[in-house]
Design a protein around this motif. Sequence first.
Motif, PDB file in Angstrom:
ATOM      1  N   GLY A 267      84.346  87.718  -1.411  1.00 29.08           N
ATOM      2  CA  GLY A 267      84.726  88.913  -2.149  1.00 29.08           C
ATOM      3  C   GLY A 267      86.217  88.859  -2.408  1.00 29.08           C
ATOM      4  O   GLY A 267      86.963  88.185  -1.693  1.00 29.08           O
TER       5      GLY A 267
ATOM      6  N   ARG B 183      81.755 101.739   0.308  1.00 25.51           N
ATOM      7  CA  ARG B 183      82.033 100.620  -0.592  1.00 25.51           C
ATOM      8  C   ARG B 183      82.916 101.032  -1.763  1.00 25.51           C
ATOM      9  O   ARG B 183      83.757 100.258  -2.240  1.00 25.51           O
ATOM     10  CB  ARG B 183      80.704 100.056  -1.127  1.00 25.51           C
ATOM     11  CG  ARG B 183      80.856  98.852  -2.042  1.00 25.51           C
ATOM     12  CD  ARG B 183      79.541  98.529  -2.705  1.00 25.51           C
ATOM     13  NE  ARG B 183      78.531  98.054  -1.785  1.00 25.51           N
ATOM     14  CZ  ARG B 183      78.261  96.764  -1.563  1.00 25.51           C
ATOM     15  NH1 ARG B 183      78.951  95.838  -2.197  1.00 25.51           N
ATOM     16  NH2 ARG B 183      77.323  96.427  -0.717  1.00 25.51           N
TER      17      ARG B 183
ATOM     18  N   ASP C 225      80.811  96.303   8.699  1.00 20.35           N
ATOM     19  CA  ASP C 225      80.691  96.155   7.252  1.00 20.35           C
ATOM     20  C   ASP C 225      79.417  96.863   6.782  1.00 20.35           C
ATOM     21  O   ASP C 225      78.498  97.113   7.555  1.00 20.35           O
ATOM     22  CB  ASP C 225      80.657  94.665   6.902  1.00 20.35           C
ATOM     23  CG  ASP C 225      80.706  94.413   5.406  1.00 20.35           C
ATOM     24  OD1 ASP C 225      81.160  95.305   4.672  1.00 20.35           O
ATOM     25  OD2 ASP C 225      80.302  93.317   4.975  1.00 20.35           O
ATOM     26  N   TYR C 226      79.365  97.149   5.463  1.00 19.34           N
ATOM     27  CA  TYR C 226      78.241  97.933   4.923  1.00 19.34           C
ATOM     28  C   TYR C 226      77.047  97.073   4.513  1.00 19.34           C
ATOM     29  O   TYR C 226      76.080  97.586   3.956  1.00 19.34           O
ATOM     30  CB  TYR C 226      78.702  98.775   3.724  1.00 19.34           C
ATOM     31  CG  TYR C 226      79.690  98.099   2.801  1.00 19.34           C
ATOM     32  CD1 TYR C 226      79.345  96.986   2.052  1.00 19.34           C
ATOM     33  CD2 TYR C 226      80.987  98.589   2.678  1.00 19.34           C
ATOM     34  CE1 TYR C 226      80.254  96.373   1.224  1.00 19.34           C
ATOM     35  CE2 TYR C 226      81.909  97.982   1.841  1.00 19.34           C
ATOM     36  CZ  TYR C 226      81.531  96.872   1.114  1.00 19.34           C
ATOM     37  OH  TYR C 226      82.445  96.261   0.284  1.00 19.34           O
ATOM     38  N   ASP C 227      77.073  95.757   4.761  1.00 13.80           N
ATOM     39  CA  ASP C 227      75.925  94.933   4.404  1.00 13.80           C
ATOM     40  C   ASP C 227      74.971  94.798   5.584  1.00 13.80           C
ATOM     41  O   ASP C 227      75.160  95.414   6.635  1.00 13.80           O
ATOM     42  CB  ASP C 227      76.380  93.571   3.884  1.00 13.80           C
ATOM     43  CG  ASP C 227      77.023  92.699   4.969  1.00 13.80           C
ATOM     44  OD1 ASP C 227      77.132  93.151   6.129  1.00 13.80           O
ATOM     45  OD2 ASP C 227      77.419  91.564   4.637  1.00 13.80           O
TER      46      ASP C 227
ATOM     47  N   CYS D  47      83.784  91.921  10.354  1.00 16.62           N
ATOM     48  CA  CYS D  47      84.988  92.114   9.547  1.00 16.62           C
ATOM     49  C   CYS D  47      86.187  92.166  10.486  1.00 16.62           C
ATOM     50  O   CYS D  47      86.034  92.175  11.704  1.00 16.62           O
ATOM     51  CB  CYS D  47      84.897  93.399   8.713  1.00 16.62           C
ATOM     52  SG  CYS D  47      84.648  94.887   9.696  1.00 16.62           S
TER      53      CYS D  47
ATOM     54  N   SER E 279      82.495  90.177  -6.522  1.00 16.48           N
ATOM     55  CA  SER E 279      81.689  89.382  -5.605  1.00 16.48           C
ATOM     56  C   SER E 279      81.553  88.003  -6.217  1.00 16.48           C
ATOM     57  O   SER E 279      81.352  87.861  -7.431  1.00 16.48           O
ATOM     58  CB  SER E 279      80.308  90.001  -5.409  1.00 16.48           C
ATOM     59  OG  SER E 279      80.377  91.130  -4.555  1.00 16.48           O
TER      60      SER E 279
ATOM     61  N   HIS F 176      83.994  85.358   9.624  1.00 13.45           N
ATOM     62  CA  HIS F 176      84.578  84.877   8.373  1.00 13.45           C
ATOM     63  C   HIS F 176      85.762  83.951   8.658  1.00 13.45           C
ATOM     64  O   HIS F 176      86.288  83.915   9.769  1.00 13.45           O
ATOM     65  CB  HIS F 176      85.008  86.057   7.500  1.00 13.45           C
ATOM     66  CG  HIS F 176      83.869  86.904   7.049  1.00 13.45           C
ATOM     67  ND1 HIS F 176      83.482  88.054   7.716  1.00 13.45           N
ATOM     68  CD2 HIS F 176      83.003  86.771   6.019  1.00 13.45           C
ATOM     69  CE1 HIS F 176      82.441  88.592   7.098  1.00 13.45           C
ATOM     70  NE2 HIS F 176      82.131  87.829   6.067  1.00 13.45           N
TER      71      HIS F 176
ATOM     72  N   SER G 127      87.523  94.755  -8.369  1.00 14.13           N
ATOM     73  CA  SER G 127      86.816  94.135  -7.253  1.00 14.13           C
ATOM     74  C   SER G 127      85.793  93.140  -7.770  1.00 14.13           C
ATOM     75  O   SER G 127      85.304  93.262  -8.896  1.00 14.13           O
ATOM     76  CB  SER G 127      86.098  95.191  -6.411  1.00 14.13           C
ATOM     77  OG  SER G 127      87.016  96.141  -5.910  1.00 14.13           O
TER      78      SER G 127
ATOM     79  N   GLY H 190      86.228 100.317   0.024  1.00 16.59           N
ATOM     80  CA  GLY H 190      86.107  98.889  -0.181  1.00 16.59           C
ATOM     81  C   GLY H 190      85.790  98.153   1.103  1.00 16.59           C
ATOM     82  O   GLY H 190      85.526  98.742   2.140  1.00 16.59           O
ATOM     83  N   TYR H 191      85.859  96.821   1.021  1.00 16.73           N
ATOM     84  CA  TYR H 191      85.481  95.985   2.149  1.00 16.73           C
ATOM     85  C   TYR H 191      86.555  96.016   3.241  1.00 16.73           C
ATOM     86  O   TYR H 191      87.744  96.069   2.972  1.00 16.73           O
ATOM     87  CB  TYR H 191      85.284  94.536   1.681  1.00 16.73           C
ATOM     88  CG  TYR H 191      85.092  93.567   2.815  1.00 16.73           C
ATOM     89  CD1 TYR H 191      83.855  93.446   3.443  1.00 16.73           C
ATOM     90  CD2 TYR H 191      86.153  92.802   3.288  1.00 16.73           C
ATOM     91  CE1 TYR H 191      83.675  92.582   4.507  1.00 16.73           C
ATOM     92  CE2 TYR H 191      85.985  91.922   4.353  1.00 16.73           C
ATOM     93  CZ  TYR H 191      84.745  91.822   4.955  1.00 16.73           C
ATOM     94  OH  TYR H 191      84.569  90.972   6.006  1.00 16.73           O
ATOM     95  N   GLY H 192      86.108  95.944   4.475  1.00 18.97           N
ATOM     96  CA  GLY H 192      87.020  95.760   5.599  1.00 18.97           C
ATOM     97  C   GLY H 192      87.538  97.053   6.193  1.00 18.97           C
ATOM     98  O   GLY H 192      87.179  98.164   5.801  1.00 18.97           O
TER      99      GLY H 192
END
Length: 553
Positions: A403, A96, A64-66, A124, A372, A148, A370, A100-102
């Motif tokens: 998200g 992102r 993931d990008y965080d 993820c 958060s 998660h 999208s 997007g996420y994942g």
Amino acid sequence: MEMSLVVSRLLVRRGIRSVEAAHSFFNPRLEELHDPCLMQDMDRAVRRLVLAIDQGEGIMLFGDYDVDGTTAVALLYNFLRSHTPATGLSYYIPDRYDEGYGISRRAIDEAHAREASLIIALDCGIKAHEEVAYARELGIDFIVCDHHQPAETLPEAVAVLDPKRLDDDYPCKHLSGCGVGFKLVQGYLQHRGMEPRIAFQYLDLLAISIAADIVPIVGENRILAYHGLKQLNSHPSIPIAAIMRLCQLETGDVDMGSIIFKIAPRINASGRMMNGSQAVELLLSRQDDEAEQLCQRLESCNEQRRELDLELTNEALELIASRPALLERRALVLYRPDWHKGVLGIVASRLAERFHRPTIILTGSGNEVSASARSAGGVNLYEALEACQDCLINFGGHPFASGLTIAEERIEELAERLDHYLQSHVAESSLVPVLEADDELELSALTPQLLRELSAMAPFGSGNEMPLFVSRRLRDAGGSRVVGKGDRHIKLRLTDAYCQSRPINAIALRLSKHAPHILRQQLFDLCYTIEENNFYGSGFMQLQVKDIHPIQP
């Protein structure tokens, strides 16, 4: 260690009720980390990784990008390149904005182009059923390392490591994503008969992930955070040392707060403003000059992030001011199609704290809006979204941070459904901010010895919050004054009602509205934490005031 009654009561409140448990709490030992093989699928994950390394297969790490995702990728990549003969090693951080996420098909196609036959997903993948199936069609296996909440069914990967699996009895259910990757490293070392301490050189990355992802700092996480902070404060890695210099953090001064407010935002800035792969590039750097240059690039991103954060927050507050009915609902749902996707989570956190209710910030248009989401008041946000999942395209996350994606025309429906759910599942009193003090103390109890004992309870964070105290019927000892830009704060010098206790210093941020009452020598109650202030070079005890209750004459 001998301890005061104050600290003894604090330990009991935290469920520590024996001498042995207290000793483990104050002396976290790496030897007490859980056996990685207790985690479901660990043996399968390790065997597949060993096979890939022994056969020279291409391995792609997907994160993931965080902060949690990028530190996880950096940890596993650093280990594999330094302590295994792995070849064809690469990493991939999704964009992102474009992906997007994942896990995305684009990433799987890229793995195929790189001739990778194994993808290890970090932070993820727990809901990537279609993507894992697509990869299998291309002859690519998946190991999922996630933390998660899983759905009822798991993706058909070779192995799914997630302590939140319903069939998993792993003792620590709240590892960070980086923590799950760390357990994979431990499992590999154990399988190969290698020195277990090899894994411990990456504890600085783990401490950063634990602080940034706000996982409970109890049990195994406390051990990892404690020793990770020791490493940060004694011999941080080259890239982390560069970030610390950028933040003007000296070794010895790093705690969980400085990670959250200084180190983590700079690592996060890459994924928020550009692509998280730049954060990984920094975390993998081996030369001081290279690390310094990459840090400067991230600092530029962080400055842009700050400006956008302020802009979006102000626009969100203006939207609330123009539509006060929004605050009549138990969840705050705000949408503008032009808001910057990279700062949604920051703004959602700020508004959730300010208005003390779950907050969802949305951006985009059409079928790809999208959001958060951040919780407040102890609301399990994941369960609330799960109750509304039929109007969502996708969602995932934790009880307190999630998200989601949704079609634009269903945003109002989501707001109504969430409000209805919270009306029936959450008491209105939960949405009123309340400070719950751990103990009530006389000022005479606030001694240097107590400060030392409280400091030994660190690291503080979720699950081990900094102790909160109340003292009653206090007054100004002389010298209290309003300070700060716009006269927003009060610098206090306190004593008891009869001026018999020695004066104690305190700082009350954003509470200057109480200054007239205090400066008139009127009595007041105080809610506070205790800290050591080292600003002037010599440490002294200071109270960090959380609230003031004036006593009317």
